[in-house]
Design a protein around this motif. Sequence first.
Motif, PDB file in Angstrom:
ATOM      1  N   ILE A  71      -8.927  10.199  38.752  1.00  0.00           N
ATOM      2  CA  ILE A  71      -8.969  10.955  40.011  1.00  0.00           C
ATOM      3  C   ILE A  71      -8.809  12.451  39.749  1.00  0.00           C
ATOM      4  O   ILE A  71      -8.364  12.880  38.686  1.00  0.00           O
ATOM      5  N   GLY A  72      -9.120  13.249  40.745  1.00  0.00           N
ATOM      6  CA  GLY A  72      -8.903  14.686  40.698  1.00  0.00           C
ATOM      7  C   GLY A  72      -7.502  15.038  41.168  1.00  0.00           C
ATOM      8  O   GLY A  72      -6.862  14.295  41.915  1.00  0.00           O
ATOM      9  N   ALA A  73      -7.022  16.199  40.745  1.00  0.00           N
ATOM     10  CA  ALA A  73      -5.738  16.732  41.202  1.00  0.00           C
ATOM     11  C   ALA A  73      -5.641  18.186  40.759  1.00  0.00           C
ATOM     12  O   ALA A  73      -6.309  18.600  39.811  1.00  0.00           O
ATOM     13  N   ASN A  74      -4.812  18.957  41.467  1.00  0.00           N
ATOM     14  CA  ASN A  74      -4.600  20.361  41.098  1.00  0.00           C
ATOM     15  C   ASN A  74      -3.190  20.765  41.531  1.00  0.00           C
ATOM     16  O   ASN A  74      -2.893  20.829  42.727  1.00  0.00           O
ATOM     17  N   PHE A  75      -2.351  21.036  40.555  1.00  0.00           N
ATOM     18  CA  PHE A  75      -0.966  21.413  40.837  1.00  0.00           C
ATOM     19  C   PHE A  75      -0.765  22.931  40.871  1.00  0.00           C
ATOM     20  O   PHE A  75       0.371  23.400  40.919  1.00  0.00           O
ATOM     21  N   ARG A  89       0.727  12.748  46.630  1.00  0.00           N
ATOM     22  CA  ARG A  89      -0.605  12.155  46.765  1.00  0.00           C
ATOM     23  C   ARG A  89      -1.019  11.440  45.478  1.00  0.00           C
ATOM     24  O   ARG A  89      -1.540  10.314  45.519  1.00  0.00           O
ATOM     25  N   VAL A  90      -0.766  12.082  44.342  1.00  0.00           N
ATOM     26  CA  VAL A  90      -1.149  11.463  43.071  1.00  0.00           C
ATOM     27  C   VAL A  90      -0.296  10.226  42.798  1.00  0.00           C
ATOM     28  O   VAL A  90      -0.792   9.228  42.268  1.00  0.00           O
ATOM     29  N   LEU A 104      -4.190   2.185  32.584  1.00  0.00           N
ATOM     30  CA  LEU A 104      -4.496   3.571  32.252  1.00  0.00           C
ATOM     31  C   LEU A 104      -4.966   4.292  33.501  1.00  0.00           C
ATOM     32  O   LEU A 104      -5.713   3.736  34.316  1.00  0.00           O
ATOM     33  N   MET A 105      -4.534   5.547  33.645  1.00  0.00           N
ATOM     34  CA  MET A 105      -4.964   6.367  34.781  1.00  0.00           C
ATOM     35  C   MET A 105      -5.040   7.816  34.354  1.00  0.00           C
ATOM     36  O   MET A 105      -4.086   8.366  33.808  1.00  0.00           O
ATOM     37  N   ARG A 106      -6.192   8.414  34.607  1.00  0.00           N
ATOM     38  CA  ARG A 106      -6.356   9.848  34.363  1.00  0.00           C
ATOM     39  C   ARG A 106      -6.283  10.597  35.679  1.00  0.00           C
ATOM     40  O   ARG A 106      -6.937  10.227  36.656  1.00  0.00           O
ATOM     41  N   HIS A 107      -5.455  11.647  35.707  1.00  0.00           N
ATOM     42  CA  HIS A 107      -5.486  12.546  36.860  1.00  0.00           C
ATOM     43  C   HIS A 107      -5.639  13.974  36.355  1.00  0.00           C
ATOM     44  O   HIS A 107      -5.076  14.357  35.333  1.00  0.00           O
ATOM     45  N   ASP A 108      -6.434  14.761  37.081  1.00  0.00           N
ATOM     46  CA  ASP A 108      -6.571  16.165  36.738  1.00  0.00           C
ATOM     47  C   ASP A 108      -5.233  16.867  36.922  1.00  0.00           C
ATOM     48  O   ASP A 108      -4.301  16.331  37.543  1.00  0.00           O
ATOM     49  N   GLU A 148      -7.365  14.802  31.075  1.00  0.00           N
ATOM     50  CA  GLU A 148      -8.651  14.891  30.379  1.00  0.00           C
ATOM     51  C   GLU A 148      -8.937  16.350  30.038  1.00  0.00           C
ATOM     52  O   GLU A 148      -8.561  17.258  30.789  1.00  0.00           O
ATOM     53  N   ASN A 149      -9.604  16.572  28.942  1.00  0.00           N
ATOM     54  CA  ASN A 149     -10.015  17.911  28.562  1.00  0.00           C
ATOM     55  C   ASN A 149     -11.269  18.309  29.339  1.00  0.00           C
ATOM     56  O   ASN A 149     -12.390  18.162  28.877  1.00  0.00           O
ATOM     57  N   HIS A 150     -11.045  18.789  30.564  1.00  0.00           N
ATOM     58  CA  HIS A 150     -12.190  19.295  31.331  1.00  0.00           C
ATOM     59  C   HIS A 150     -11.715  20.295  32.378  1.00  0.00           C
ATOM     60  O   HIS A 150     -10.523  20.494  32.577  1.00  0.00           O
ATOM     61  N   GLY A 151     -12.681  20.963  33.015  1.00  0.00           N
ATOM     62  CA  GLY A 151     -12.353  21.918  34.055  1.00  0.00           C
ATOM     63  C   GLY A 151     -12.105  23.329  33.550  1.00  0.00           C
ATOM     64  O   GLY A 151     -11.580  24.163  34.295  1.00  0.00           O
ATOM     65  N   TYR A 152     -12.428  23.613  32.295  1.00  0.00           N
ATOM     66  CA  TYR A 152     -12.285  24.930  31.672  1.00  0.00           C
ATOM     67  C   TYR A 152     -10.838  25.330  31.390  1.00  0.00           C
ATOM     68  O   TYR A 152     -10.525  25.800  30.299  1.00  0.00           O
ATOM     69  N   TYR A 153      -9.959  25.172  32.375  1.00  0.00           N
ATOM     70  CA  TYR A 153      -8.608  25.723  32.236  1.00  0.00           C
ATOM     71  C   TYR A 153      -7.779  24.968  31.201  1.00  0.00           C
ATOM     72  O   TYR A 153      -7.131  25.561  30.343  1.00  0.00           O
ATOM     73  N   ILE A 154      -7.766  23.653  31.296  1.00  0.00           N
ATOM     74  CA  ILE A 154      -7.043  22.833  30.310  1.00  0.00           C
ATOM     75  C   ILE A 154      -8.086  21.967  29.623  1.00  0.00           C
ATOM     76  O   ILE A 154      -8.203  20.769  29.870  1.00  0.00           O
ATOM     77  N   GLN A 155      -8.859  22.618  28.767  1.00  0.00           N
ATOM     78  CA  GLN A 155     -10.010  21.941  28.185  1.00  0.00           C
ATOM     79  C   GLN A 155      -9.977  21.910  26.669  1.00  0.00           C
ATOM     80  O   GLN A 155     -10.332  20.906  26.069  1.00  0.00           O
ATOM     81  N   ASN A 156      -9.562  22.995  26.039  1.00  0.00           N
ATOM     82  CA  ASN A 156      -9.600  22.960  24.576  1.00  0.00           C
ATOM     83  C   ASN A 156      -8.429  22.159  24.021  1.00  0.00           C
ATOM     84  O   ASN A 156      -7.432  21.897  24.708  1.00  0.00           O
TER      85      ASN A 156
END
Length: 285
Positions: A71-75, A89-90, A104-108, A148-156
């Motif tokens: 799922i998506g998320a933004n703190f 919500r998460v 297993l669960m991935r959240h942004d 997950e390594n995505h979204g530019y900000y927390i990616q590398n």
Amino acid sequence: MKLGLSSYSLYQAMQSGQLTFSEAIEWAADHGAEHIEIVPLGFDLNKNPELIDVIRQTAEAKGIEISNYAIGANFITEDEASYEAEIARVMKEVDNAAALGVKLMRHDVASRSDISINNFNSDLPKLADACRRIADHAAQYGITTSVENHGYYIQNADRVQALVHAVDRPNYRTTLDIGNFMCSDEESVVATKKNIGIASMVHIKDFYLRPAGQNPGRGWFPTSSGNYLRGAIAGHGDVNMREVLRVVKQSGYDGYLSLEFEGMEECRLASEIGLENIRRIWDEV
């Protein structure tokens, strides 16, 4: 190792009405996927909880595992109340993951227009606190949460490592997407070597790469440094797929591999070819 498919790979067909979500699960099973990863695009399990039973029953009927819930998320929020609301919500989505039967669960975690290291260092304690609290909530179900390594900000790779180590929970790890490192201009083999030891899930994604100053036009998007990417069928793009899969295999990783296709080709054909390529290359390396 169990090879499967992210439902996101078939989103093109679901969005156009060619497949229902249940039919996407059936399609994955019929084309050799051993598991399906649930990405709730186009539906909300909080608003339609009856879909949980539909998903579980469809997967069970086809003999396919449900591997992960993503799922998506933004703190990064405007105020403390919004921050707490996003955590709550998460946590509710963790409950949905438990109802689906996944472990297993991935959240942004975060998104910013200014992706500087200064912002990351400033945000890290609060991001880690949110992820830690959610991981602690997930622990009661035996669920491992991940970034997950995505979204530019927390990616590398280094930023992902920093967050995982700051959270400091055994059930908080990373969903390692071998292709997404390219979005932050990291070479996939090197970055995978760095982070495979903290991976709870591995996404197989491929991209075509073109250098900055040579914008190919429609269908391409920029990396953080201005190069250009377009989604590719796994094994057809510029990821060194053979060497990446060798790194994953030789690391001893024995969990789920999940194909995630997001290219311009017809998604069912692309997913079918991608699954064939991954399995063939995995067996060869």
